[in-house]
Design an enzyme around this catalytic site. Structure first.
Site, PDB file in Angstrom:
ATOM      1  N   GLU A   1       0.841  -1.210   0.000  1.00  0.00           N
ATOM      2  CA  GLU A   1       0.000   0.000   0.000  1.00  0.00           C
ATOM      3  C   GLU A   1       0.869   1.250   0.000  1.00  0.00           C
ATOM      4  OE1 GLU A   1      -2.981  -0.168  -0.808  1.00  0.00           O
ATOM      5  OE2 GLU A   1      -3.140  -2.328  -0.548  1.00  0.00           O
TER       6      GLU A   1
ATOM      7  N   HIS B   1       1.695   2.304  -3.474  1.00  0.00           N
ATOM      8  CA  HIS B   1       0.672   3.182  -4.070  1.00  0.00           C
ATOM      9  C   HIS B   1       0.835   4.606  -3.534  1.00  0.00           C
ATOM     10  CE1 HIS B   1      -1.699   0.086  -6.015  1.00  0.00           C
ATOM     11  NE2 HIS B   1      -1.969  -0.543  -4.885  1.00  0.00           N
TER      12      HIS B   1
ATOM     13  N   HIS C   1       3.474   6.402  -5.308  1.00  0.00           N
ATOM     14  CA  HIS C   1       3.034   6.780  -6.657  1.00  0.00           C
ATOM     15  C   HIS C   1       2.297   8.126  -6.599  1.00  0.00           C
ATOM     16  CE1 HIS C   1       1.392   4.797 -10.628  1.00  0.00           C
ATOM     17  NE2 HIS C   1       2.241   5.760 -10.878  1.00  0.00           N
TER      18      HIS C   1
HETATM   19 ZN   LIG Z   1      -2.762  -2.475  -4.574  1.00  0.00          ZN
END
Ligand SMILES: [Zn+2]
Length: 715
Positions: free
Chosen positions: A503, A506, A509
């Site tokens: 997680e 992400h 990102h």
């Molecule tokens: Zn994911």
């Protein structure tokens, strides 16, 4: 419903009280929504007023007397809708994390309105004409565009086409109705699922049945029962079929009850039965796809993903399935040996245990633990004291981000989250020599499970990074870790450690995004690409330097014994047969429901489970010992949310991931230089160019499937 009448009616109603904390941009650092002031009753008026304001802004763009330019059309569209964005973003963050019946009611009311709102914009022929004039000029070479603007324009044209701008008025009306019905069905599915999961929790009143469960898990179950005013211990359901408690419960009868309750969710015939909804969803999605000229919903989805076609998706799944199932069968026969050796002469009545030489789904992970202990001498219970949440975060997840990208983190106890569990961290970029640290954004962490939170783990953005809007990112991670008793440390299982890294991948990102347009920010990439950076980030949980740093006994401060680390590395491939098979079964189910023409979708609720069984058999993944990761009736990704026909994305992304792990290895692993390349070429680009181009820029070639097959023991 027509959007025109909505416009008039709600327009009159849409004056927002300036005292509403969502009315103006937040004064808090990085535009963090002021959750200390936001109440449930603030969301709906702000979202409704936000839609009205957005409609007015879009109307002004569409009716501008000036010829269309990048500034007065594309950029203006990117700037429009800020009140709506602010209100809806905060709302949709809170809804899955800290739901209330009131929030669920708001969602059921506003979801169709939001869908209609979006439709009205993308079906506005005046707006389309302006956007198209830019696309035509760019194609004719009379308008030069920056690459990110050209990509924005290309994607916007696709959005118009997929919204049905080219359809007749009658077909456009049909499409609008379909969209709004689909959105509201998805919301109902999610709502029934949450209620159904709570209903499916298994209450244990005889403490002896809990033998094997760790003291904290037991305390957690006790607290869960208390929270609902029940006597005993409540085993709550996680979203997937397989329940973590099954690995430790020694009582085969209780394991069978947990497995049965888990697998029956959504098909119990009561108020929380989801079968009728999922059938209607499958049919309406198929109708929607055909109206837009696609064979079925899966084709519609693939066309706008990096996969491109359903054939490409099917080919990849078919290539993996036989090898995965063969591996799972091999694993099962190993487990059966343990089971047969331990088997009592008389089968226990109603225990759900399978006969000799086979393994019941309910027993798989308990036996698997036994084999892991015997073969690898690994025991989750022994590992957990070395996996303490704070250390894993600071000396693991954050440390890897520091070594790769130069990031540092400071907790901001002064900033409010949307729930007392939420922790807020300010993220700093590496300072230039002689300069102070630069604040990059905020990271919110919401790690614990609670009754008001949906299952699973996810990342969300509260503020999207955008140079155009001068916004820095605010992102949030949600997990479902069971809270230990007060005063005790939070000890994790290894899966939770990799989920934290995943997680956070992400989150990176979102945090490291460096784009102009908010719609291209961070994780705004196709869904068969979005799991790629997060999966890459999982590799750092295994990196010896990082692992040694966070895997330290919470009480004694001793590092995890080196031989355990070696054993963990050696044991990675064990269990890949199970996990690949359960995943592929779910991905294939998703494709099966969504590769149907409308008339082929079953119509009776009794047909749902037989359809599922037939689809699994046809794909060769009907292995009873390993049920799909999600059965259709509680497959929230595809029926409750936005992953319909896209669950394959995880393995598609994993091809890119495994190939990137090789790239790191070829280039010296965990270094600032490698982190910098991954950041600049990939993470920072977000959705500002074709994501596969970002991958190829980093890798120097197209993706290769071989590293994935090798990693999963499927070569
Ligand atoms: Zn994911």
């Amino acid at each position: 419903m027509t959007s025109a009448s909505d416009t008039t009616f709600q327009g009159a109603d849409a004056v927002l009280d300036p005292a509403n904390p969502l009315a103006a941009p937040s004064d808090l650092p990085y535009g963090l929504p002021d959750f200390s002031a936001i109440r449930e009753e603030h969301y709906e008026p702000a979202i409704v007023a936000g839609m009205a304001a957005h409609r007015a802004e879009v109307e002004a763009i569409a009716t501008s007397p000036e010829p269309a330019t990048v500034e007065n059309t594309l950029e203006a569209l990117e700037r429009a809708g800020q009140l709506l964005g602010r209100a809806a973003t905060a709302f949709y963050n809170q809804l899955p994390s800290d739901s209330t019946p009131g929030l669920e009611d708001i969602q059921e009311r506003i979801a169709p309105q939001l869908a209609a709102h979006q439709d009205a914009i993308l079906m506005d022929p005046r707006l389309f004409a302006r956007v198209k004039s830019l696309a035509d000029a760019a194609a004719a070479g009379t308008l030069a565009l920056e690459p990110d603007t050209a990509y924005l324009l290309e994607k916007l044209m696709t959005q118009f086409e997929r919204a049905g701008i080219a359809l007749s008025d009658a077909d456009q009306d049909t499409l609008r109705d379909l969209n709004s019905r689909i959105t509201s069905l998805q919301a109902s599915f999610g709502r029934k699922l949450l209620a159904g999961a709570n209903e499916a929790s298994v209450l244990v009143t005889d403490e002896a049945e809990l033998a094997g469960l760790s003291p904290d898990a037991k305390a957690g179950a006790r607290a869960a029962a208390e929270a609902r005013g029940q006597e005993g211990w409540l085993l709550e359901m996680q979203l997937f079929t397989h329940q973590n408690v099954l690995a430790s419960l020694a009582d085969a009868g209780l394991r069978a009850r947990v497995q049965e309750a888990s697998a029956a969710r959504g098909a119990t015939g009561g108020e929380n039965d989801t079968r009728e909804i999922l059938l209607e969803l499958a049919r309406l999605r198929a109708e929607q796809a055909q109206l837009l000229g696609y064979e079925h919903h899966a084709a519609y989805i693939a066309a706008d993903a990096t996969a491109g076609t359903t054939a490409a998706v099917n080919e990849m799944l078919a290539r993996l399935a036989p090898a995965a199932v063969a591996n799972a069968r091999r694993e099962a026969s190993e487990l059966a040996k343990v089971s047969d050796a331990a088997r009592r002469p008389e089968p226990v009545e109603g225990s759900g245990s399978a006969g000799p030489g086979t393994v019941a789904a309910a027993d798989w992970s308990y036996l698997n633990e036994a084999v892991r202990k015997e073969r690898f001498n690994l025991d989750d219970a022994a590992l957990r004291p070395y996996l303490e949440l704070e250390r894993v975060v600071h000396d693991g997840v954050f440390k890897a981000a520091n070594l790769l990208f130069g990031l540092s983190f400071a907790e901001r106890a002064d900033l409010p989250g949307y729930h007392p569990d939420v922790r807020v961290f300010e993220v700093f970029d590496a300072p230039e020599p002689g300069e102070p640290n630069t604040g990059l954004g905020l990271f919110l962490a919401d790690w614990y499970t609670r009754e008001s939170k949906r299952g699973g783990a996810w990342m969300d953005s509260l503020v999207h990074q955008s140079h155009l809007l001068g916004q820095k990112p605010v992102v949030v991670n949600n997990l479902n870790i069971v809270r230990p008793p007060a005063g005790e440390p939070t000890l994790l299982v290894w899966d939770e450690v990799t989920t934290l890294f995943h997680e956070f991948g992400h989150a990176l990102h979102g945090l490291l995004s460096e784009v102009r347009y908010p719609s291209q920010s961070g994780t705004s990439v196709p869904r068969d690409f979005v799991e790629y950076p997060s999966q890459v980030n999982e590799m750092w949980s295994w990196e010896p330097e990082i692992l040694r740093s966070f895997a330290v006994h919470h009480a004694t401060g001793e590092p995890m014994p080196a031989e355990w680390v070696d054993t963990m590395l050696a044991s990675r491939i064990w269990g890949e047969g199970f996990s690949t098979t359960e995943y592929l079964a779910a991905a294939l189910l998703d494709q099966a429901w969504h590769q149907l023409a409308p008339s082929d979708v079953p119509t009776a609720v009794e047909d749902v489970l037989p359809f599922e069984a037939a689809a699994l058999a046809a794909a060769g993944v009907d292995f009873e010992s390993v049920p799909p990761r999600y059965r259709s009736t509680y497959f929230n990704h595809i029926f409750g949310g936005g992953y319909s026909a896209g669950y394959y994305s995880y393995i598609w992304s994993e091809v890119l991931d495994a190939d990137t792990v090789e790239w790191y290895a070829e280039n010296g692993g965990l270094t600032r230089e490698n982190g910098e390349a991954f950041r600049r070429k990939l993470l920072a680009r977000g959705g500002s160019q074709d994501p596969l181009a970002s991958f190829e820029d980093l890798r120097g070639r197209t993706a290769d499937i071989a590293p994935l097959l090798k990693r999963r023991g499927l070569a």
